[in-house]
Scaffold this active site. Structure first.
Site, PDB file in Angstrom:
ATOM      1  N   SER A 105       0.890  -1.170   0.000  1.00  0.00           N
ATOM      2  CA  SER A 105       0.000   0.000   0.000  1.00  0.00           C
ATOM      3  C   SER A 105       0.924   1.215   0.000  1.00  0.00           C
ATOM      4  O   SER A 105       1.343   1.686   1.052  1.00  0.00           O
ATOM      5  CB  SER A 105      -0.895   0.018   1.244  1.00  0.00           C
ATOM      6  OG  SER A 105      -1.693  -1.125   1.291  1.00  0.00           O
ATOM      7  N   LYS A 112      -6.389   2.662  -2.998  1.00  0.00           N
ATOM      8  CA  LYS A 112      -6.173   1.892  -1.764  1.00  0.00           C
ATOM      9  C   LYS A 112      -6.173   2.802  -0.535  1.00  0.00           C
ATOM     10  O   LYS A 112      -6.765   2.475   0.503  1.00  0.00           O
ATOM     11  CB  LYS A 112      -4.842   1.140  -1.864  1.00  0.00           C
ATOM     12  CG  LYS A 112      -4.399   0.437  -0.607  1.00  0.00           C
ATOM     13  CD  LYS A 112      -5.335  -0.696  -0.205  1.00  0.00           C
ATOM     14  CE  LYS A 112      -4.931  -1.281   1.151  1.00  0.00           C
ATOM     15  NZ  LYS A 112      -5.880  -2.289   1.617  1.00  0.00           N
ATOM     16  N   LYS A 128      -0.153   5.123   8.383  1.00  0.00           N
ATOM     17  CA  LYS A 128       0.597   5.401   7.149  1.00  0.00           C
ATOM     18  C   LYS A 128      -0.375   5.591   5.974  1.00  0.00           C
ATOM     19  O   LYS A 128      -0.256   6.545   5.197  1.00  0.00           O
ATOM     20  CB  LYS A 128       1.569   4.230   6.884  1.00  0.00           C
ATOM     21  CG  LYS A 128       2.322   4.232   5.586  1.00  0.00           C
ATOM     22  CD  LYS A 128       1.744   3.316   4.518  1.00  0.00           C
ATOM     23  CE  LYS A 128       1.595   1.868   4.908  1.00  0.00           C
ATOM     24  NZ  LYS A 128       0.971   1.022   3.892  1.00  0.00           N
TER      25      LYS A 128
HETATM   26  P1  NDP Z   1       4.381  -6.933   7.832  1.00  0.00           P
HETATM   27  O1  NDP Z   1       4.956  -5.967   8.808  1.00  0.00           O
HETATM   28  O2  NDP Z   1       3.741  -8.180   8.345  1.00  0.00           O
HETATM   29  O3  NDP Z   1       5.539  -7.379   6.793  1.00  0.00           O
HETATM   30  C1  NDP Z   1       6.432  -6.449   6.265  1.00  0.00           C
HETATM   31  C2  NDP Z   1       7.397  -7.133   5.328  1.00  0.00           C
HETATM   32  O4  NDP Z   1       8.305  -6.156   4.839  1.00  0.00           O
HETATM   33  C3  NDP Z   1       8.249  -8.210   5.994  1.00  0.00           C
HETATM   34  O5  NDP Z   1       8.542  -9.199   5.051  1.00  0.00           O
HETATM   35  C4  NDP Z   1       9.502  -7.421   6.374  1.00  0.00           C
HETATM   36  O6  NDP Z   1      10.660  -8.229   6.496  1.00  0.00           O
HETATM   37  C5  NDP Z   1       9.635  -6.538   5.163  1.00  0.00           C
HETATM   38  N1  NDP Z   1      10.455  -5.353   5.417  1.00  0.00           N
HETATM   39  C6  NDP Z   1      10.244  -4.397   6.363  1.00  0.00           C
HETATM   40  N2  NDP Z   1      11.195  -3.442   6.273  1.00  0.00           N
HETATM   41  C7  NDP Z   1      12.025  -3.821   5.269  1.00  0.00           C
HETATM   42  C8  NDP Z   1      13.200  -3.253   4.706  1.00  0.00           C
HETATM   43  N3  NDP Z   1      13.705  -2.088   5.141  1.00  0.00           N
HETATM   44  N4  NDP Z   1      13.809  -3.904   3.687  1.00  0.00           N
HETATM   45  C9  NDP Z   1      13.313  -5.071   3.236  1.00  0.00           C
HETATM   46  N5  NDP Z   1      12.209  -5.658   3.724  1.00  0.00           N
HETATM   47  C10 NDP Z   1      11.565  -5.040   4.727  1.00  0.00           C
HETATM   48  O7  NDP Z   1       3.386  -6.086   6.922  1.00  0.00           O
HETATM   49  P2  NDP Z   1       2.061  -6.556   6.140  1.00  0.00           P
HETATM   50  O8  NDP Z   1       2.334  -7.801   5.391  1.00  0.00           O
HETATM   51  O9  NDP Z   1       0.902  -6.474   7.090  1.00  0.00           O
HETATM   52  O10 NDP Z   1       1.894  -5.315   5.133  1.00  0.00           O
HETATM   53  C11 NDP Z   1       2.666  -5.191   3.946  1.00  0.00           C
HETATM   54  C12 NDP Z   1       1.981  -4.151   3.054  1.00  0.00           C
HETATM   55  O11 NDP Z   1       0.657  -4.602   2.753  1.00  0.00           O
HETATM   56  C13 NDP Z   1       1.825  -2.774   3.739  1.00  0.00           C
HETATM   57  O12 NDP Z   1       1.983  -1.769   2.776  1.00  0.00           O
HETATM   58  C14 NDP Z   1       0.394  -2.816   4.268  1.00  0.00           C
HETATM   59  O13 NDP Z   1      -0.137  -1.505   4.430  1.00  0.00           O
HETATM   60  C15 NDP Z   1      -0.291  -3.626   3.177  1.00  0.00           C
HETATM   61  N6  NDP Z   1      -1.525  -4.326   3.565  1.00  0.00           N
HETATM   62  C16 NDP Z   1      -1.633  -5.011   4.749  1.00  0.00           C
HETATM   63  C17 NDP Z   1      -2.809  -5.676   5.060  1.00  0.00           C
HETATM   64  C18 NDP Z   1      -2.978  -6.465   6.331  1.00  0.00           C
HETATM   65  O14 NDP Z   1      -4.126  -6.853   6.643  1.00  0.00           O
HETATM   66  N7  NDP Z   1      -1.918  -6.769   7.077  1.00  0.00           N
HETATM   67  C19 NDP Z   1      -3.980  -5.662   4.149  1.00  0.00           C
HETATM   68  C20 NDP Z   1      -3.722  -4.977   2.885  1.00  0.00           C
HETATM   69  C21 NDP Z   1      -2.555  -4.315   2.642  1.00  0.00           C
HETATM   70  P3  NDP Z   1      11.062  -8.930   7.898  1.00  0.00           P
HETATM   71  O15 NDP Z   1      10.366 -10.239   7.907  1.00  0.00           O
HETATM   72  O16 NDP Z   1      12.540  -9.028   7.825  1.00  0.00           O
HETATM   73  O17 NDP Z   1      10.584  -7.999   9.005  1.00  0.00           O
END
Ligand code: NDP
Length: 289
Positions: free
Chosen positions: A91, A165, A234
């Site tokens: 997102s 979104k 965010k």
């Molecule tokens: P999470 O916090 O569960 O996962 C984040 C992911 O990003 C992890 O794989 C993490 O790796 C990785 N990450 C974080 N920082 C970095 C970095 N600096 N470099 C590389 N990788 C990084 O988030 P979500 O899966 O919940 O959300 C992901 C996206 O989807 C967001 O934009 C959110 O707004 C959107 N979203 C979320 C929903 C939900 O219900 N959760 C629904 C719809 C959209 P690591 O494992 O190492 O921490």
């Protein structure tokens, strides 16, 4: 068969990449690499170092914000091949994504913003809604690969998917908070939240918050962590950018953003978004039950 790659195996990415791995040869990468190895063991994907994902014809990202996507894209940049499609399920932020799309095009890579809705449950079931921004040809080229989606809508040029979104999530935030205010008052009056919701959900005030989130997470006091409050804040920031960019009227969404900022300060960004109602409960001196 063409390979695909998925970067970012978080709450959403892990199950989304699982759907890809059931249908396509799938490379996976995650900052915390153990998660990629776990994914490989569970779904038969292949955990690889970052450079190797450039072998894929379609590269998917699902990271917290556009900032992390742009950072990963820079690290991958020298390895990227022309003809690659980049499907960004983050997102993200429309303007920064337009800059990223231009940057990737220098290597012949077509960037599409493709954020999703449906939560972790939708990601697990493979029933997500995808809103795509980008050129028609790119959208059609990647459509067959969207194994985690039930509905895919091409909403406009690059950035349009992120804009839709952000507004969707602003509506989620409004509905959740407004339902919380109303229910705290009704509970204080002696009406059970369950009875109130039975009426509302057969009436015109219903929403995803009243039909699903509050019954499943608040009435049960379960508050599972599926979508971080910090990520919703965010999204509200991105929504305000869209509104301000168009000089559109926004008194309600501006206030909503401030309320969730307060909730984030009180609970921390790692709390689940639905826990914002705990702040309202504390203010009102009544639990929504
Ligand atoms: P999470 O916090 O569960 O996962 C984040 C992911 O990003 C992890 O794989 C993490 O790796 C990785 N990450 C974080 N920082 C970095 C970095 N600096 N470099 C590389 N990788 C990084 O988030 P979500 O899966 O919940 O959300 C992901 C996206 O989807 C967001 O934009 C959110 O707004 C959107 N979203 C979320 C929903 C939900 O219900 N959760 C629904 C719809 C959209 P690591 O494992 O190492 O921490």
């Amino acid at each position: 068969m063409d390979k695909v790659a998925f970067l970012g195996l978080g709450a959403m990415g892990y199950p989304m990449a699982g759907h890809l791995a059931r249908r396509f040869p799938t490379l996976v990468w995650n900052r915390t690499f153990e998660k990629a190895l776990r994914h490989q063991a569970e779904f038969g994907s292949k955990a690889v170092p970052l450079e190797e994902v450039a072998e894929a014809r379609v590269v998917f990202t699902c990271l917290p914000t556009t900032k992390e996507v742009a950072e990963v894209a820079e690290r991958l940049f020298p390895h990227l091949r022309p003809g690659t499609y980049w499907v960004d399920a983050t997102s993200g932020e429309p303007e920064a994504s337009r800059r990223l799309a231009e940057r990737l095009l220098e290597r012949g890579v077509v960037y599409l913003d493709a954020p999703v809705s449906g939560g972790t449950a939708g990601a697990e079931r493979g029933t997500l809604t995808v809103m795509m921004g980008g050129p028609e040809e790119g959208v059609e080229a990647v459509r067959p690969y969207l194994a985690y989606a039930k509905k895919v809508v091409h909403v406009g040029p690059v950035g349009a998917g992120h804009a839709v979104k952000a507004i969707n999530n602003a509506l989620l935030a409004v509905n959740l908070w407004a339902a919380g205010e109303g229910l705290v008052a009704l509970v204080k009056q002696g009406v059970s939240a369950e009875k109130a919701l039975e009426v509302i959900n057969a009436s015109s005030g219903r929403s995803n918050a009243t039909e699903n989130l509050i019954p499943e997470r608040v009435l049960t006091r379960a508050f599972p962590k599926t979508f971080a409050l910090g990520l919703l804040v965010k999204d509200l920031g991105i929504a305000m950018g869209v509104l301000d960019g168009e000089k559109a009227p926004s008194p309600l969404l501006r206030l909503t953003r401030e309320l969730y900022e307060v909730a984030k300060r009180e609970l921390g960004g790692e709390a689940d978004h639905v826990e914002a109602l705990k702040v309202l409960e504390a203010w009102g001196g009544a639990e929504i039950r």
